[in-house]
Each structure stands twice: as structure tokens, then as C-alpha cells.
Design a protein around this motif. Sequence first.
Motif, PDB file in Angstrom:
ATOM      1  N   ALA A   1      -0.573 -14.701  -7.111  1.00 41.05           N
ATOM      2  CA  ALA A   1      -0.756 -14.070  -5.804  1.00 41.05           C
ATOM      3  C   ALA A   1      -1.936 -13.097  -5.819  1.00 41.05           C
ATOM      4  O   ALA A   1      -2.724 -13.049  -4.867  1.00 41.05           O
ATOM      5  N   ALA A   2      -2.087 -12.345  -6.902  1.00 42.82           N
ATOM      6  CA  ALA A   2      -3.201 -11.397  -7.011  1.00 42.82           C
ATOM      7  C   ALA A   2      -4.539 -12.128  -7.015  1.00 42.82           C
ATOM      8  O   ALA A   2      -5.504 -11.675  -6.380  1.00 42.82           O
ATOM      9  N   VAL A   3      -4.615 -13.261  -7.695  1.00 46.11           N
ATOM     10  CA  VAL A   3      -5.855 -14.048  -7.721  1.00 46.11           C
ATOM     11  C   VAL A   3      -6.173 -14.575  -6.326  1.00 46.11           C
ATOM     12  O   VAL A   3      -7.327 -14.511  -5.873  1.00 46.11           O
ATOM     13  N   VAL A   4      -5.168 -15.074  -5.625  1.00 44.68           N
ATOM     14  CA  VAL A   4      -5.385 -15.591  -4.268  1.00 44.68           C
ATOM     15  C   VAL A   4      -5.869 -14.485  -3.334  1.00 44.68           C
ATOM     16  O   VAL A   4      -6.825 -14.668  -2.575  1.00 44.68           O
ATOM     17  N   VAL A   5      -5.235 -13.326  -3.396  1.00 42.33           N
ATOM     18  CA  VAL A   5      -5.632 -12.213  -2.534  1.00 42.33           C
ATOM     19  C   VAL A   5      -7.035 -11.731  -2.899  1.00 42.33           C
ATOM     20  O   VAL A   5      -7.866 -11.488  -2.021  1.00 42.33           O
ATOM     21  N   CYS A   6      -7.337 -11.628  -4.177  1.00 41.31           N
ATOM     22  CA  CYS A   6      -8.660 -11.196  -4.616  1.00 41.31           C
ATOM     23  C   CYS A   6      -9.727 -12.195  -4.154  1.00 41.31           C
ATOM     24  O   CYS A   6     -10.785 -11.802  -3.652  1.00 41.31           O
ATOM     25  N   PHE A   7      -9.453 -13.461  -4.303  1.00 40.77           N
ATOM     26  CA  PHE A   7     -10.384 -14.499  -3.829  1.00 40.77           C
ATOM     27  C   PHE A   7     -10.615 -14.371  -2.328  1.00 40.77           C
ATOM     28  O   PHE A   7     -11.739 -14.457  -1.849  1.00 40.77           O
TER      29      PHE A   7
ATOM     30  N   VAL B   1     -14.190 -13.690  -0.457  1.00 41.25           N
ATOM     31  CA  VAL B   1     -14.696 -14.590   0.595  1.00 41.25           C
ATOM     32  C   VAL B   1     -14.925 -13.811   1.884  1.00 41.25           C
ATOM     33  O   VAL B   1     -15.963 -13.970   2.538  1.00 41.25           O
ATOM     34  N   GLN B   2     -13.976 -12.964   2.261  1.00 39.50           N
ATOM     35  CA  GLN B   2     -14.161 -12.155   3.478  1.00 39.50           C
ATOM     36  C   GLN B   2     -15.426 -11.310   3.380  1.00 39.50           C
ATOM     37  O   GLN B   2     -16.203 -11.234   4.326  1.00 39.50           O
ATOM     38  N   ARG B   3     -15.605 -10.660   2.248  1.00 37.59           N
ATOM     39  CA  ARG B   3     -16.724  -9.726   2.093  1.00 37.59           C
ATOM     40  C   ARG B   3     -18.068 -10.445   2.067  1.00 37.59           C
ATOM     41  O   ARG B   3     -19.000 -10.049   2.760  1.00 37.59           O
ATOM     42  N   TYR B   4     -18.196 -11.514   1.273  1.00 35.83           N
ATOM     43  CA  TYR B   4     -19.505 -12.117   1.049  1.00 35.83           C
ATOM     44  C   TYR B   4     -19.817 -13.292   1.970  1.00 35.83           C
ATOM     45  O   TYR B   4     -20.984 -13.634   2.137  1.00 35.83           O
ATOM     46  N   VAL B   5     -18.821 -13.879   2.572  1.00 39.42           N
ATOM     47  CA  VAL B   5     -19.067 -14.980   3.501  1.00 39.42           C
ATOM     48  C   VAL B   5     -19.019 -14.487   4.944  1.00 39.42           C
ATOM     49  O   VAL B   5     -19.871 -14.842   5.769  1.00 39.42           O
ATOM     50  N   PHE B   6     -18.033 -13.645   5.259  1.00 43.21           N
ATOM     51  CA  PHE B   6     -17.848 -13.203   6.638  1.00 43.21           C
ATOM     52  C   PHE B   6     -18.278 -11.752   6.877  1.00 43.21           C
ATOM     53  O   PHE B   6     -18.131 -11.246   7.986  1.00 43.21           O
ATOM     54  N   SER B   7     -18.766 -11.077   5.858  1.00 40.28           N
ATOM     55  CA  SER B   7     -19.218  -9.675   5.945  1.00 40.28           C
ATOM     56  C   SER B   7     -18.174  -8.750   6.565  1.00 40.28           C
ATOM     57  O   SER B   7     -18.500  -7.896   7.394  1.00 40.28           O
ATOM     58  N   THR B   8     -16.946  -8.946   6.169  1.00 40.26           N
ATOM     59  CA  THR B   8     -15.857  -8.089   6.642  1.00 40.26           C
ATOM     60  C   THR B   8     -14.884  -7.872   5.476  1.00 40.26           C
ATOM     61  O   THR B   8     -14.977  -8.549   4.462  1.00 40.26           O
ATOM     62  N   THR B   9     -14.004  -6.944   5.634  1.00 39.80           N
ATOM     63  CA  THR B   9     -12.991  -6.724   4.603  1.00 39.80           C
ATOM     64  C   THR B   9     -11.775  -6.039   5.211  1.00 39.80           C
ATOM     65  O   THR B   9     -11.871  -5.405   6.258  1.00 39.80           O
ATOM     66  N   GLN B  10     -10.671  -6.204   4.565  1.00 44.68           N
ATOM     67  CA  GLN B  10      -9.434  -5.526   4.938  1.00 44.68           C
ATOM     68  C   GLN B  10      -9.056  -4.623   3.773  1.00 44.68           C
ATOM     69  O   GLN B  10      -8.733  -5.120   2.696  1.00 44.68           O
ATOM     70  N   LEU B  11      -9.101  -3.316   3.975  1.00 41.70           N
ATOM     71  CA  LEU B  11      -8.809  -2.392   2.882  1.00 41.70           C
ATOM     72  C   LEU B  11      -7.411  -2.593   2.302  1.00 41.70           C
ATOM     73  O   LEU B  11      -7.206  -2.481   1.096  1.00 41.70           O
ATOM     74  N   TRP B  12      -6.452  -2.900   3.149  1.00 42.04           N
ATOM     75  CA  TRP B  12      -5.100  -3.080   2.646  1.00 42.04           C
ATOM     76  C   TRP B  12      -5.016  -4.259   1.671  1.00 42.04           C
ATOM     77  O   TRP B  12      -4.235  -4.237   0.741  1.00 42.04           O
ATOM     78  N   MET B  13      -5.891  -5.265   1.886  1.00 41.46           N
ATOM     79  CA  MET B  13      -5.881  -6.407   0.970  1.00 41.46           C
ATOM     80  C   MET B  13      -6.456  -6.016  -0.396  1.00 41.46           C
ATOM     81  O   MET B  13      -6.019  -6.535  -1.432  1.00 41.46           O
ATOM     82  N   GLN B  14      -7.413  -5.105  -0.407  1.00 38.32           N
ATOM     83  CA  GLN B  14      -7.950  -4.634  -1.679  1.00 38.32           C
ATOM     84  C   GLN B  14      -6.870  -3.874  -2.445  1.00 38.32           C
ATOM     85  O   GLN B  14      -6.758  -3.994  -3.662  1.00 38.32           O
ATOM     86  N   ASP B  15      -6.105  -3.068  -1.727  1.00 35.19           N
ATOM     87  CA  ASP B  15      -4.961  -2.407  -2.359  1.00 35.19           C
ATOM     88  C   ASP B  15      -3.960  -3.431  -2.859  1.00 35.19           C
ATOM     89  O   ASP B  15      -3.425  -3.306  -3.966  1.00 35.19           O
ATOM     90  N   LEU B  16      -3.714  -4.458  -2.066  1.00 36.52           N
ATOM     91  CA  LEU B  16      -2.663  -5.425  -2.370  1.00 36.52           C
ATOM     92  C   LEU B  16      -2.880  -6.115  -3.707  1.00 36.52           C
ATOM     93  O   LEU B  16      -1.951  -6.208  -4.515  1.00 36.52           O
ATOM     94  N   TYR B  17      -4.085  -6.599  -3.977  1.00 39.63           N
ATOM     95  CA  TYR B  17      -4.234  -7.334  -5.231  1.00 39.63           C
ATOM     96  C   TYR B  17      -4.158  -6.415  -6.444  1.00 39.63           C
ATOM     97  O   TYR B  17      -3.677  -6.819  -7.500  1.00 39.63           O
ATOM     98  N   VAL B  18      -4.584  -5.179  -6.308  1.00 44.18           N
ATOM     99  CA  VAL B  18      -4.427  -4.229  -7.406  1.00 44.18           C
ATOM    100  C   VAL B  18      -2.949  -3.910  -7.608  1.00 44.18           C
ATOM    101  O   VAL B  18      -2.447  -3.858  -8.738  1.00 44.18           O
ATOM    102  N   TRP B  19      -2.232  -3.713  -6.511  1.00 39.09           N
ATOM    103  CA  TRP B  19      -0.813  -3.380  -6.592  1.00 39.09           C
ATOM    104  C   TRP B  19       0.003  -4.548  -7.141  1.00 39.09           C
ATOM    105  O   TRP B  19       0.939  -4.354  -7.916  1.00 39.09           O
ATOM    106  N   LEU B  20      -0.326  -5.765  -6.719  1.00 40.59           N
ATOM    107  CA  LEU B  20       0.375  -6.941  -7.246  1.00 40.59           C
ATOM    108  C   LEU B  20       0.192  -7.031  -8.758  1.00 40.59           C
ATOM    109  O   LEU B  20       1.137  -7.321  -9.500  1.00 40.59           O
ATOM    110  N   ASN B  21      -1.035  -6.783  -9.195  1.00 43.49           N
ATOM    111  CA  ASN B  21      -1.330  -6.819 -10.624  1.00 43.49           C
ATOM    112  C   ASN B  21      -0.528  -5.756 -11.375  1.00 43.49           C
ATOM    113  O   ASN B  21       0.069  -6.032 -12.422  1.00 43.49           O
ATOM    114  N   GLY B  22      -0.491  -4.538 -10.849  1.00 42.77           N
ATOM    115  CA  GLY B  22       0.258  -3.458 -11.487  1.00 42.77           C
ATOM    116  C   GLY B  22       1.750  -3.751 -11.542  1.00 42.77           C
ATOM    117  O   GLY B  22       2.394  -3.557 -12.575  1.00 42.77           O
TER     118      GLY B  22
END
Length: 181
Positions: free
Chosen positions: A28-34, A38-59
Motif C-alpha cells: 500500500a505504501a508503494v502504491v501511494v508513493c507512486f 505521478v501526481q507531482r511530476y505528471v499533473f503538477s499537483t500533490t495531496q499533502l495527506w497522501m505524502q503523510d499516508l505513505y510514510v505513516w503506512l510504512n511506520g
Amino acid sequence: MKSLALIVTAIGRLNGLVGKTFSWLAFAAVVVCFTVVVQRYVFSTTQLWMQDLYVWLNGAMFMAVAGYALLTDSHVRVDIFYRPAPLRKKAVLDMVGVIVFLLPFCAVVWLWGFEYVQRSWMLKEGSANPGGMPGLFILKAFILAFVVLVGLQGIAMLARSILVLAGREHLLPAQFRYGQG
């Protein structure tokens, strides 16, 4: 002696279930990180909560599967002395390791972590990032889950060592004997 075998088996099954279940958080962390990349470099957008999510899933995953790693002998160990050692010496080394290092470590983490986690739950602590995820207190609770699961597995290791030293390892199911992890 049969009660020791039951303890080893019950704790092993608990850590096996938790470990196999929570190991899926790695995927799940790999999918969220991917998705974030993709959001950042393809669509030039990001969701901050998703950045938290993959770190939290990993922890959460690493904290929850630590007991499973100990069960399956997948943890870090200096194998210079342990790997070639005969069965009884492994049992003695495990007993010393559990009594001198593992259980005191668990006690210290519990003592220091309990108030930390409790305070986080009282505050219903969330991410420090603006737009980040709520529920950081849930992630912090994994500190205590880590202590419980690793501590229980340490107790199982101690019981297994006693059975080996008493010549009663045959009472254990095959998957919980030395070298079967």
C-alpha cells in the motif's frame, strides 16, 4: 512443559497473523508513493495527506511486523557465533539475549512511550503539515503495539529455549522449532 509449548504456539500464531496481515502495508505504501510521484511530476499537483499516508503506512507496517521478524528469525543478528552454534547453545544465547537485552528494551520503550502515546491520544494529534492527515495518535499507538508484540515474541523465545534445554523441543509444532522460521 506442555504449557510452555502452548505459549510458544499461541504467541507464534498471533505474530504470524499480525505479520502477514500488516506486511501488506508495504504494498500500500508503494502504491501511494507512486501515486504521489505521478501526481507531482505528471499533473503538477500533490495531496499533502497522501505524502503523510505513505510514510505513516510504512511506520505502522514496520512497528507491527517486528514481532513477526523475530518469530521468523528475519531480524538483524551477528551470525558469527549464532548460525554455526549447536541447538543448545542457540537456546542459551536466545535466553541471554531476551533476558539481558530484549525484555529490558521493551520495558524502557513502554515506560517512555506510554505517556507519549497517551498524550497524543488525549490531544487527538494530527499531522504537523498543513493539509496533512488527521489521526497521528493512531500511528503513535503502534509504538505500544510494537512493544507488546516484540515482548510477547521474546517470551515465546524464552519458553522455546527452556523446552530445548529440557530436551522437550518435540512438544512444539514444527514451524516454531529452531531453524524453521
